[in-house]
Each structure stands twice: as C-alpha cells, then as structure tokens.
Design a protein around this motif. Structure first.
Motif, PDB file in Angstrom:
ATOM      1  N   ASN A 834     -76.721 -28.442  44.606  1.00 16.29           N
ATOM      2  CA  ASN A 834     -78.130 -28.408  44.199  1.00 16.29           C
ATOM      3  C   ASN A 834     -78.617 -26.983  43.912  1.00 16.29           C
ATOM      4  N   SER A 835     -78.052 -26.025  44.643  1.00 17.57           N
ATOM      5  CA  SER A 835     -78.514 -24.642  44.458  1.00 17.57           C
ATOM      6  C   SER A 835     -77.723 -23.906  43.383  1.00 17.57           C
ATOM      7  N   ASN A 836     -76.624 -24.530  42.887  1.00 15.69           N
ATOM      8  CA  ASN A 836     -75.757 -23.891  41.892  1.00 15.69           C
ATOM      9  C   ASN A 836     -75.236 -22.542  42.426  1.00 15.69           C
ATOM     10  N   ALA A 837     -74.962 -22.511  43.758  1.00 19.08           N
ATOM     11  CA  ALA A 837     -74.518 -21.261  44.389  1.00 19.08           C
ATOM     12  C   ALA A 837     -73.071 -20.967  44.037  1.00 19.08           C
ATOM     13  N   LYS A 838     -72.770 -19.670  43.882  1.00 12.96           N
ATOM     14  CA  LYS A 838     -71.421 -19.209  43.601  1.00 12.96           C
ATOM     15  C   LYS A 838     -70.879 -18.505  44.863  1.00 12.96           C
ATOM     16  N   ILE A 839     -69.819 -19.118  45.442  1.00 12.09           N
ATOM     17  CA  ILE A 839     -69.272 -18.591  46.695  1.00 12.09           C
ATOM     18  C   ILE A 839     -67.856 -18.084  46.442  1.00 12.09           C
ATOM     19  N   LEU A 840     -67.615 -16.812  46.799  1.00 12.61           N
ATOM     20  CA  LEU A 840     -66.307 -16.205  46.668  1.00 12.61           C
ATOM     21  C   LEU A 840     -65.770 -15.852  48.069  1.00 12.61           C
ATOM     22  N   THR A 841     -64.447 -15.948  48.244  1.00 10.08           N
ATOM     23  CA  THR A 841     -63.832 -15.598  49.537  1.00 10.08           C
ATOM     24  C   THR A 841     -62.706 -14.599  49.308  1.00 10.08           C
ATOM     25  N   ASP A 842     -62.478 -13.747  50.335  1.00  9.02           N
ATOM     26  CA  ASP A 842     -61.388 -12.772  50.302  1.00  9.02           C
ATOM     27  C   ASP A 842     -60.789 -12.689  51.707  1.00  9.02           C
ATOM     28  N   PHE A 843     -59.725 -13.489  51.911  1.00  8.79           N
ATOM     29  CA  PHE A 843     -59.040 -13.508  53.207  1.00  8.79           C
ATOM     30  C   PHE A 843     -57.623 -12.950  53.075  1.00  8.79           C
ATOM     31  N   ARG A 844     -57.427 -12.004  52.136  1.00  2.06           N
ATOM     32  CA  ARG A 844     -56.079 -11.472  51.931  1.00  2.06           C
ATOM     33  C   ARG A 844     -55.651 -10.557  53.082  1.00  2.06           C
ATOM     34  N   THR A 845     -56.591  -9.767  53.609  1.00  2.00           N
ATOM     35  CA  THR A 845     -56.230  -8.833  54.691  1.00  2.00           C
ATOM     36  C   THR A 845     -56.037  -9.563  56.011  1.00  2.00           C
ATOM     37  N   VAL A 846     -56.957 -10.482  56.301  1.00  2.00           N
ATOM     38  CA  VAL A 846     -56.867 -11.268  57.541  1.00  2.00           C
ATOM     39  C   VAL A 846     -56.831 -12.736  57.139  1.00  2.00           C
ATOM     40  N   ILE A 847     -55.717 -13.375  57.457  1.00  2.00           N
ATOM     41  CA  ILE A 847     -55.552 -14.784  57.079  1.00  2.00           C
ATOM     42  C   ILE A 847     -55.933 -15.701  58.233  1.00  2.00           C
ATOM     43  N   LYS A 848     -55.529 -15.344  59.443  1.00  2.00           N
ATOM     44  CA  LYS A 848     -55.774 -16.185  60.613  1.00  2.00           C
ATOM     45  C   LYS A 848     -56.378 -15.349  61.728  1.00  2.00           C
ATOM     46  N   VAL A 849     -57.153 -16.049  62.570  1.00  2.00           N
ATOM     47  CA  VAL A 849     -57.754 -15.409  63.735  1.00  2.00           C
ATOM     48  C   VAL A 849     -57.603 -16.330  64.931  1.00  2.00           C
ATOM     49  N   GLU A 850     -57.662 -15.724  66.139  1.00  2.00           N
ATOM     50  CA  GLU A 850     -57.663 -16.509  67.376  1.00  2.00           C
ATOM     51  C   GLU A 850     -59.105 -16.605  67.848  1.00  2.00           C
ATOM     52  N   TYR A 851     -59.694 -17.854  67.793  1.00  2.00           N
ATOM     53  CA  TYR A 851     -61.117 -18.010  68.081  1.00  2.00           C
ATOM     54  C   TYR A 851     -61.379 -19.461  68.481  1.00  2.00           C
ATOM     55  N   ASN A 852     -62.582 -19.703  68.972  1.00  2.00           N
ATOM     56  CA  ASN A 852     -63.000 -21.083  69.252  1.00  2.00           C
ATOM     57  C   ASN A 852     -63.355 -21.768  67.935  1.00  2.00           C
ATOM     58  N   LYS A 853     -62.759 -22.933  67.698  1.00  2.00           N
ATOM     59  CA  LYS A 853     -62.916 -23.596  66.405  1.00  2.00           C
ATOM     60  C   LYS A 853     -64.370 -23.982  66.140  1.00  2.00           C
ATOM     61  N   GLN A 854     -65.040 -24.591  67.141  1.00  2.00           N
ATOM     62  CA  GLN A 854     -66.429 -25.038  66.943  1.00  2.00           C
ATOM     63  C   GLN A 854     -67.342 -23.858  66.628  1.00  2.00           C
ATOM     64  N   TYR A 855     -67.155 -22.732  67.363  1.00  2.00           N
ATOM     65  CA  TYR A 855     -68.001 -21.568  67.143  1.00  2.00           C
ATOM     66  C   TYR A 855     -67.771 -20.978  65.754  1.00  2.00           C
ATOM     67  N   LEU A 856     -66.490 -20.902  65.319  1.00  2.00           N
ATOM     68  CA  LEU A 856     -66.187 -20.317  64.026  1.00  2.00           C
ATOM     69  C   LEU A 856     -66.748 -21.182  62.895  1.00  2.00           C
ATOM     70  N   GLN A 857     -66.655 -22.523  63.029  1.00  2.00           N
ATOM     71  CA  GLN A 857     -67.240 -23.405  62.010  1.00  2.00           C
ATOM     72  C   GLN A 857     -68.743 -23.225  61.945  1.00  2.00           C
ATOM     73  N   ASN A 858     -69.394 -23.087  63.114  1.00  2.00           N
ATOM     74  CA  ASN A 858     -70.839 -22.901  63.150  1.00  2.00           C
ATOM     75  C   ASN A 858     -71.239 -21.591  62.460  1.00  2.00           C
ATOM     76  N   ILE A 859     -70.413 -20.510  62.651  1.00  2.00           N
ATOM     77  CA  ILE A 859     -70.704 -19.222  62.002  1.00  2.00           C
ATOM     78  C   ILE A 859     -70.677 -19.392  60.484  1.00  2.00           C
ATOM     79  N   PHE A 860     -69.614 -20.019  59.955  1.00  2.00           N
ATOM     80  CA  PHE A 860     -69.508 -20.224  58.514  1.00  2.00           C
ATOM     81  C   PHE A 860     -70.661 -21.091  58.002  1.00  2.00           C
ATOM     82  N   GLU A 861     -70.926 -22.219  58.660  1.00  2.00           N
ATOM     83  CA  GLU A 861     -71.961 -23.148  58.179  1.00  2.00           C
ATOM     84  C   GLU A 861     -73.333 -22.504  58.207  1.00  2.00           C
ATOM     85  N   ASN A 862     -73.651 -21.778  59.273  1.00  8.52           N
ATOM     86  CA  ASN A 862     -74.985 -21.213  59.410  1.00  8.52           C
ATOM     87  C   ASN A 862     -75.245 -20.142  58.354  1.00  8.52           C
ATOM     88  N   PHE A 863     -74.262 -19.204  58.147  1.00  2.00           N
ATOM     89  CA  PHE A 863     -74.498 -18.124  57.201  1.00  2.00           C
ATOM     90  C   PHE A 863     -74.433 -18.614  55.748  1.00  2.00           C
TER      91      PHE A 863
END
Length: 959
Positions: A834-863
């Motif tokens: 609906n917003s016609n938003a353009k989202i780009l990602t760059d995970f080449r330097t860091v591919i994986k992290v050790e974190y809590n899954k629920q918290y990390l999903q909430n960070i992505f969704e909220n921002f």
C-alpha cells in the motif's frame, strides 16, 4: 652598594608580602562576617514572610470552609493548594538553613533553636491536617476557628522568638566585627612602623660598614701588590711579570740567573729588547696570550743572541687587573739544559747495561708512565715467554706473578715505588706466558723530576734453580710451622716409601699415648680410629694416593686408651719426588672435639626449627642444612653441602649483593619478592616453589656465614588468590545488583508516570458522573470512561510485556538475517504494498547472528513498520537495512527517508511509553519502548540519527 640595594629590595619585598597577606586575610575574615550577617538577615526576612503567610493560610482556610459552594470551579482551590505547598516548602528551607548553622554556633544555641523548631513543626503538622481536612471535605467539615487561631498564634510566637534569637546573634557578630577592625588597625599600624625600622636601620648600618670595608680593601690591595712584587722577586722559580706592552714589572732572581741577566736592569724595559733573538712566532703567541690564551711547552731549544743554546720549558698566561681586564703576562720558565744532558747520559749508560745484561742473562724492564706500556729487554722477554710483538700494559703486569703471596707482594712494592719512590729488591714466583713456573729476583727503582716520579725501571734474574733447592729445605721445617699456627695440635711425617711414621710430642698427648709404651705404625693408628669412621679414613687415604694430592681436611673420631672419644681434624700435604711420585706426606692433627660438640648443639637447634634452614659461607657455598630443607627441596644433605646456593635460589635475585652486604643482610627479613619479582626456589624435580626468605649474618672464626630461613608460601598465595577471586566475584554481583536497582527505579518511574494520568482521569470522570443529572451527560461521560479504560488496559499490557522482558531469561540461537527479514516482510506485505515502499538489504558482511528469535523479529517488524508509518508524502518511501561489524560487535542499521524528527527537542522522550511525535492514527508510542527493552535485556543498545524531513536511522548494537 649593589649588595645593600638587593638586601633593601629583598626586605621591602618581604614587608610588602606580609602586609598583602595580612590585608587578604583580613578581607577574607570581613567577607566571612558579612556573609554570616547576610545569612542571618535572609533568615529573618524569610521568617517574617512566613508569619504573614501563616495568617493568609488561616484566612483562606476559613474562606474555603464557610464560603466555597461551587464544586465545578477548581481554580481557587488549585491556587490555594499551590500557595499552601509553597508555605510548607519555605518552612522546610528555613529549617535546613538553621540546621546548617548548628555547626558554627555554640551547642546551647543549637539546642535552643532545635527546640523552637520542635514547637514550630508540631504546629505545622496540625495546621497541615486542618488544611487537608478542609480541602477534602469543604462542604461537610466543621472548622474549629479557635483551634486554627491557637495554631497560628503558637506558630507566630515561636517564629518571632526565632527572629529575636537571630537578631541577638547578628548583634553579637557585629560587635565581634567591630573589635576585629580595631585590632586590625592597631596591627597594621605597628606593622608599618616596624617595617620601616627593619628596612632602613640595617641598610644605613650596612652603608657605613661598607664604606669602612672599601677603605680597608684599598689599603689591602696596595699592600698585596707590593707583596706580589716581593713574592716574584724572591721566588725560587724563574718567573717574570710583564705589562700589556711586554715591559717588565717584576722578575725573580732565578729568572735573571737562568738567562744570565744579573748585571742588567730589566724593570721597565721591553721583553723583546732584553731578548732580541725572539722570533715572530713567539711574539705572535705572546699576543694570543694577551687576548686570554695560555701557552705551555715542556721542552724547546732557545738559541741565544751570542750563539749559546739553552733547552727550556715555559708556561705563559695572562694576569688580570681588578676590573677583570688583562693587565699583562706572567711567564714561568726554566732552564732544563743540564737535566736534558743527564737524561742523554743515562740513555748512553742504559745501552751499555743492556749489552752487559744480555751477557749475564739479566733482564731489564721500564714503564712508560704516559701510556703504561712495559718495555722489556730481550733476556727479560725470553724469561717471561713473550712472543714477537707481544706487549704488557698497565695492570696486566701483575698477571705474570703467581696469584697469592707473590702477586700481592709485587702490587705493594710497585705501589710504594710509584708513590714514595721506595726501591725494592724482592724474590717472586711467576708463571710466564708459556705456562712455566719460575722464581725471579727483581729490583725496581724510580727517577724523580720536581718531586714527581718521571719513570720506573728495574732488572730481574731467573733464580729458579737456587729457589727450588731452598724450598727443599723449607719442606723439612713445614711441620713445625703448622704447630705454630694452631693450638691443640701436633704434627706428623709419613715416609710413604719406607712406611716410617713420626709424631711430635704434642700429638702423643692428643691421643693420650706415651712414646715409650706405644708402637707407632699406620696399622696401630688406624686401629684407634672409631669403627664408624674407618671407611671414611681409608677412602680419604686411597684418594690421596691416587690423585697425588691431599684432599679436603678430614675430621674423624678416635677412641683413646681410657675409652673417651675425641674428634680429630687432619690437614696434610703431599711431597713428590723427581719422578713425580709420592715420597712423603706431612701434616698436622688438631683436637676439635669441643668445636664438634658445639656444632652438634647448633645442628640440633637447626633441626628444631619449623622452617627450612640453609647456612652458606661468603662464597655462597652451602655449609649446613636441616631436615626441613631436605623435605622442602627434595635433596639429601650430602647432595647440598659443599654445593653453590644457586642450586636452590638462582643468583638472579642477588640475595647477597657485593656492595653493603652486611647492612643488607641485617635488614633482609620476610622477603617475598626482590625488585618486583616473586622469590622462587628450585625443587630437585625442577618445579618452582614460592618462598619467603629471611637472612641473618653470622660472624665466625672462619669468616662470615649467612643463615637463610625459607618458608614455602604456596598455600598462602593460593589463599590470597581465593580471596581476590571472591572479591572480584562479589564486585561483579554488586554491579549486577546496582544495575537491577537502576532498572527497577526506571520501571517504577515509567509505571507511576504512565498510570497516574489515566487513573486521575478515571477518578474525575466518575466524580463528574455522580454529579451529573442529565442522561446525555452521563452517556458522554461513560463513553469517555471506556476510552480511558482501554488506554489503561493497553498501558498495563505494555508494562506487563516490559516486565516480562526484564525478568525472563531469553534463549539464543544462530539466526540467518535474510530469513528474519523475509519473515517480517511477509507479515507486513500489505503495508509495504500500500505504501509502495522500497526496501533494500545488505547482509554481506554479517550473514548470521546469535540472538533471541522473537526479539530479533520484533526489531525488524517494528523498524520496518515505523519507516512505512512515518514516510514522507513528498517521495517514495525507502528503507536500507544493513548489518556490519564494529569493534567486534554486530551492528544493525535501519535507515529511511521519512519525516524525520527534531532530536534536540524530542530525543530524550523517543523511547518513552506512549510517546508519539507525528499525528498518525495508529501511533501509540509502544513499539519503540518494547523494542528498546528487548535490546537492552540482551545486553545491547539503540542509538538514533535523524533530521526533520530527511529521514531517520536507528542503529542497533547487538550484544
């Protein structure tokens, strides 16, 4: 005069400094008095204001209690509440100020003021209760006017007493100030008068004394000039004094004699007229000396005008007038023609002697004192075994002499020859460069010039053959020499080839034997040896025969005819024949029974010590160890005795320094480290033992011994480390508790802040609901109650979620950033579309992290949702999500081109609960609050960069 001026200036400076210090101190005291007066005046003004305010509070309470009827008008009540709060706050400030004065006033005044405030505070408590009752029940509360007036009157009386008390204190301080100013004026007056006395009187006295000393100095200078001329004229040396024009002022009689000028007048004449033969080179050198240079020469030829030749030395230097300028030259010279001729004659004689010495095989030597090089004749070089071109320089000459008596005797003889010119004629034992032992007779002499040694020289002759014959005779008397050196001893002589044994009479006495009744033989002597020591004695004799050298001194026991046991110390020497075979062994026996018994007592004392004890001599050779030392280091005593102490404690620690050794040993107690290094001893198996060492010097007949007490401090170090670890653990726990307390305070503040307003609104709406008579008003109020209730419910849910984040321990797992992003994208695909938003990602330097899954999903969704929600209508929404490393930490960045915000204005509220900064229907101010809680619960943090109408970047630092 300059000295007087400096003294006056110095005293003036000191006087001014003292006056300035006095004034500054006075100003500081005045300032203190004025500050006290100001504080008292401010306190009186505040107290007077409070008296007026308490009456106003009373009047307003009466007005509210009797006249207030309209409950919907809160403005008057709010004004009174604010006025009432200010009144009580001001009273608390007055009490604090008075308390701060308690330390500076007498205890009686402090107790009096404190009792006043007890009365005042009691009245204030009652007055506060009346105020609260009137405000909470203004329609139904029955105000007691008499009680209120009594409270006001009592409060006013106590406050006026407080004002009167501080007026009295203020007057006392003013009286103190008046007395201080009076004494200050007296002090300054006396100081000024005294200062002028100190400045002027000594200066005048010094001027008078200076004039006297100047007159005396002038007379003295004139007298000294006269004496100088007399000194030069009567000097035994050849000296001349000339002015700047090179004219003679004074000359010594020796000068006139050396240069054959006794019959000529030279004073006032030019040096160049007296000596016309002086050339340009010498004249130029004289001019350099007149400019401050010094010219010296030890030997030069001087051809006189009449053709005669003189050899002279000189020292020409300037002399200075009283004003520091060069006044002329001083010439110190000497005629060394005769000495030079004598030296040449000696050289001629030397050549003759060298030829004679070569014939008689007598070697010659001479030392060049300028460079210390020894010059030897050919015979001497052959005796010394020197190779072609090989030289001996300085102290290397002493290495030729055999270490010990010969070397020390040679050193002392040369030292006396150099210092006193004492010749010597001595015999020495040398070891030449070929390693041959020889005996020489050496004669040394010295020549002097002007009471100084100019050279040393001498001869030596090889006397090896005659000396060896002499030593043969000495050996026959050596046993007697032993008897003279020690007590309780006897000497013996054993002819090994004939097995003939001879004893001195004293040796018979030591063994309690009679020469008439005892058949002397090696077998009978061996039979008297204690059975336990016979093997030791036999082994010692076998080693002596094998090595052709008597070993270490031997101590063994004997059993005397009467059965008593004695300890005998045996010292011997082996004599070899021409075929290098043992011909004879001579020696002495000493009764050391008493010494051995004393050593046994000492060893018993060592064995009773609880710590390891090691005794070493000055050369750090171990002499005695106790059982504790054997147990501690794993060695047996036989393995340690006679061995260097480095086997136990490395020499790197420098436990026995060469310098100030005795002073160091007397203070070396309880050492655990040296020069910052922990002390370790070596166990036999190779491992290091941390030790504490105490050293004690022991002066004995055999020299200095050092007793080292060593204690294993391994367990002590472990205990210390356990305490340090426990303290570190306690520190970590304390920091965690402090962090938890801070977070609990923050949570309590958030809870109080976000629930106070909704609950207050609920209370007001309920009161309005009860007061309303209209159904429409009540329905409207009820709808508002539902809205407020929903907001309270949302707040409580949010706070519960936050509390859950704080209290729950979260699990971590390895997460793929791209996968987390895709999950958030699917969940928000409708909003993104609906917003016609353009989202780009760059995970080449860091591919994986050790974190809590629920918290990390909430960070992505909220921002992501925030970037869409607060996008600018003027451009297409864009969001860049990237991950990278910075200082070994993982960073997530969410950078959009949305509305942005003013961080200076709203930055401190950004992550607060229910804080929104743009008008958006779905903005509730919850997402950032929860996200920040989750990130911090994982040990990370969030920072923000933003500019209005440019965009926002949220930077999340993961733990």
């Amino acid at each position: 005069m300059e000295d007087i001026e400096k003294k006056v200036q110095r005293r003036y400076f000191i006087f001014v400094v003292l006056i300035v210090i006095s004034i500054l101190a006075s100003v500081a005291l005045l300032q203190q008095y004025l500050s006290q007066q100001k504080r008292i005046a401010d306190l009186i003004d505040s107290a007077s204001g409070q008296i007026m305010n308490v009456h106003e509070v009373s009047e307003k309470l009466k007005h509210i209690a009797y006249n207030y009827e309209n409950p919907n008008n809160f403005s008057d009540l709010q004004k009174f509440v604010k006025f009432n709060d200010n009144f009580f706050t001001a009273q608390e400030e007055i009490h604090k100020v008075c308390k701060s004065h308690f330390k500076a006033i007498p205890k009686e005044n402090a107790r009096f003021v404190d009792s006043l405030f007890t009365v005042i505070n009691k009245q204030l408590v009652e007055l506060n209760q009346v105020s609260s009752s009137v405000l909470n029940n203004f329609n139904s509360y029955d105000l007691d006017d008499e009680q209120l007036d009594r409270l006001v009157k009592t409060y006013e009386g106590a406050m006026r007493t407080l004002i009167d008390h501080h007026n009295i204190v203020g007057k006392e301080k003013l009286n103190e100030l008046s007395r201080f100013i009076t004494w200050l004026a007296i002090f300054l007056g006396i100081s000024v008068l005294g200062g002028f006395g100190v400045l002027l009187i000594p200066a005048l006295k010094q001027v008078i004394d200076k004039n006297k000393s100047l007159r005396l100095l002038k007379d003295d200078l004139q007298q000294k000039e006269k004496y100088n001329k007399i000194f030069i004229e009567q000097s035994p040396n050849s000296i001349a004094m000339l002015d700047k024009d090179m004219k003679y002022i004074a000359v010594s009689e020796q000068w006139l004699k050396d240069y054959k000028l006794e019959d000529k007048e030279v004073i006032g004449f030019s040096h160049y007229d007296v000596f016309p033969e002086i050339g340009k080179e010498w004249k130029a050198q004289h001019q350099r000396c007149l400019n401050g240079a010094i010219d010296k020469c030890d030997e030069a030829v001087f051809v006189r005008a009449d053709g005669t030749v003189q050899w002279i030395f000189w020292d020409v230097r300037p002399w200075y007038a009283s004003d520091g300028s060069v006044g002329g030259l001083l010439m110190y010279t000497g005629d060394i023609t005769k000495k030079r001729q004598e030296r040449l004659e000696r050289q001629k004689i030397g050549r003759i002697l060298r030829e004679t010495k070569e014939l008689s095989r007598i070697g010659t030597w001479e030392v060049d004192l300028s460079d210390g090089i020894f010059h030897f004749g050919s015979v001497a070089r052959e005796i010394l075994g020197l190779r072609e071109g090989e030289q001996i320089i300085g102290f290397e000459a002493f290495d030729i002499y055999k270490p010990g008596i010969s070397r020390e005797k040679a050193r002392k003889a040369i030292e006396k020859l150099m210092k006193q010119g004492t010749p010597f004629d001595l015999e020495f034992e040398i070891i030449n460069k070929r390693g041959e032992t020889k005996y020489i007779r050496e004669i040394g002499k010295a020549d002097f010039e002007d009471v100084k040694v100019s050279r040393i020289y001498g001869i030596f002759q090889d006397i090896t053959a005659s000396k060896e014959a002499e030593l043969t005779l000495l050996r026959q008397n050596e046993a007697l020499n032993f008897a003279e050196q020690i007590t309780k001893m006897g000497h013996w002589q054993w002819n090994v080839k004939t097995n003939e044994l001879k004893w001195s009479s004293s040796l018979y006495k030591i063994f309690n034997l009679s020469p008439d009744s005892f058949e002397l033989s090696m077998e009978n002597v061996f039979s008297m040896t204690h059975p336990d020591d016979r093997l030791k004695l036999k082994k010692h004799m076998e080693e002596t025969m094998k090595n052709k050298k008597y070993g270490k001194d031997l101590i063994h026991r004997i059993i005397c005819p009467k059965g008593n046991i004695k300890h005998i110390r045996v010292v011997g020497r082996v004599i070899l024949d021409e075929e290098n075979e043992i011909s004879e062994i001579i020696g002495t026996n000493q009764d050391v029974t008493q010494q051995v018994l004393e050593e046994a007592k000492f060893k018993a004392l060592l064995e009773s010590a609880p710590d390891a004890m090691v005794i070493v001599n000055e050369d750090k050779i171990i002499q005695i160890v106790n059982t504790q030392a054997e147990l501690m280091f794993g060695y047996k005593s036989e393995e340690l005795i006679g061995v260097h102490a480095d086997i136990l404690v490395p020499s790197d620690y420098k436990l026995m320094p060469d310098e100030n050794r005795l002073e160091y040993l007397n203070n070396a107690k309880g050492l655990q480290e040296i020069d910052g290094k922990m002390l370790y001893a070596n166990h036999k198996n190779g491992h290091k033992i941390p030790v504490q060492i105490s050293l004690s010097p022991l002066e004995t007949e055999d020299g200095l011994l050092v007793s080292a007490t060593m204690r294993d401090i391994t367990e002590q170090i472990k205990s210390k480390q356990r305490i340090l670890d426990a303290n570190e653990h306690l520190k970590v726990l304390t920091e965690k508790l402090q962090d938890q307390n801070v977070k609990l305070k923050e949570f309590a503040h958030i809870t109080s802040h976000n629930l106070r307003a909704p609950i207050s609104n609920l209370t007001s709406l309920v009161e309005l609901y009860h007061f309303s008579d209209s159904i429409e008003d009540k329905n409207e109020i009820f709808n508002k109650l539902e809205e407020v209730t929903e907001r309270v419910s949302l707040t409580l849910d949010t706070l519960a979620e936050a509390l859950k984040v704080k209290n729950n321990s979260v699990e971590k797992e390895i997460l793929d950033l791209e996968t987390i992003y895709k999950s958030a994208e699917r969940k928000l695909q409708l909003e993104i579309a609906n917003s016609n938003a353009k989202i780009l990602t760059d995970f080449r330097t860091v591919i994986k992290v050790e974190y809590n899954k629920q918290y990390l999903q909430n960070i992505f969704e909220n921002f992501i949702s925030n970037a869409i929600r607060y996008a600018s209508k003027e451009r297409q929404p864009e969001l860049l999500i990237s991950a990278y490393k910075e200082e070994n930490k993982t960073i997530l960045s969410f950078k959009d081109n949305g509305l942005g915000m003013d961080l200076e204005k709203y930055g401190h509220k950004l992550f607060g609960l229910h804080k929104v900064f743009h008008r958006h229907p779905e903005a509730k101010g919850v997402g950032l609050f929860i996200t920040k809680m989750q990130v911090e619960a994982m040990g990370g943090n969030i920072t923000v960069k933003s500019a209005v109408n440019e965009g926002t970047e949220f930077i999340v630092t993961l733990s």
